[in-house]
Motif scaffolding. Structure first.
Motif, mmCIF file in Angstrom:
data_model
loop_
_atom_site.group_PDB
_atom_site.id
_atom_site.type_symbol
_atom_site.label_atom_id
_atom_site.label_comp_id
_atom_site.label_asym_id
_atom_site.label_seq_id
_atom_site.Cartn_x
_atom_site.Cartn_y
_atom_site.Cartn_z
ATOM 1 N N ALA A 124 0.851 -1.202 0.000
ATOM 2 C CA ALA A 124 0.000 0.000 0.000
ATOM 3 C C ALA A 124 0.877 1.238 0.000
ATOM 4 N N THR A 125 0.575 2.167 -0.903
ATOM 5 C CA THR A 125 1.313 3.427 -0.973
ATOM 6 C C THR A 125 0.304 4.567 -0.958
ATOM 7 N N PRO A 126 0.329 5.428 0.028
ATOM 8 C CA PRO A 126 1.157 5.375 1.230
ATOM 9 C C PRO A 126 0.682 4.220 2.118
ATOM 10 N N PRO A 127 1.495 3.816 3.099
ATOM 11 C CA PRO A 127 1.092 2.726 3.988
ATOM 12 C C PRO A 127 -0.244 3.013 4.664
ATOM 13 N N LEU A 128 -1.019 1.974 4.866
ATOM 14 C CA LEU A 128 -2.298 2.116 5.536
ATOM 15 C C LEU A 128 -2.087 2.353 7.016
ATOM 16 N N PRO A 129 -2.965 3.136 7.654
ATOM 17 C CA PRO A 129 -2.832 3.341 9.097
ATOM 18 C C PRO A 129 -3.108 2.019 9.820
ATOM 19 N N PRO A 130 -2.550 1.845 11.008
ATOM 20 C CA PRO A 130 -2.795 0.608 11.754
ATOM 21 C C PRO A 130 -4.277 0.470 12.125
#
Length: 132
Positions: A124-130
């Motif tokens: 995932a770009t940008p990384p997914l939030p936790p």
């Protein structure tokens, strides 16, 4: 070295073969594809796949299918056994990883490598939030 059979809804299997040959031009001898056309049932897939496997004379096969529970996967599941391992959810990263490690023995280790390719190929770009 295990051979590789991709069984998927048409034209995905043939398209994946083209992608594989683009990156790994020498893969053709170990890569077989079966496009499943509308109207084919699981029995048709099984019969055709068994014929392709028999033609090759190779005993070990890793079979990659597109969607678990769909006709390509249902037909492929009938092939599963000691010398045939079936994985569903084929993707380009899975296929490339499989081709990178095509000489891997035993067959179960090649299947593990293929699964790792599928999982690590999801980014995932940008990384997914936790998760909260």
């Amino acid at each position: 070295m295990p051979n590789l059979l991709v069984i998927a809804h048409a034209p995905l299997a043939s398209a994946l073969r083209q992608v594989a040959e683009h990156t790994f031009p020498d893969c053709a001898p170990t890569l077989t594809v079966l496009d499943v056309h509308p109207g084919m049932c699981a029995e048709d897939v099984e019969t055709t796949a068994r014929a392709l496997i028999a033609e090759s004379g190779q005993p070990e096969w890793l079979v990659l299918t597109d969607v678990f529970g769909a006709t390509p996967s249902n037909g492929a599941q009938r092939l599963a056994g000691e010398q045939v391992q079936v994985l569903s959810g084929v993707s380009v990263p899975m296929l490339w990883r499989t081709l990178c490690y095509a000489g891997q023995k035993p067959l179960t280790e090649l299947a593990r490598r293929a699964m790792q390719g599928a999982v690590t190929g999801i980014v995932a770009t940008p990384p997914l939030p936790p998760d909260e």
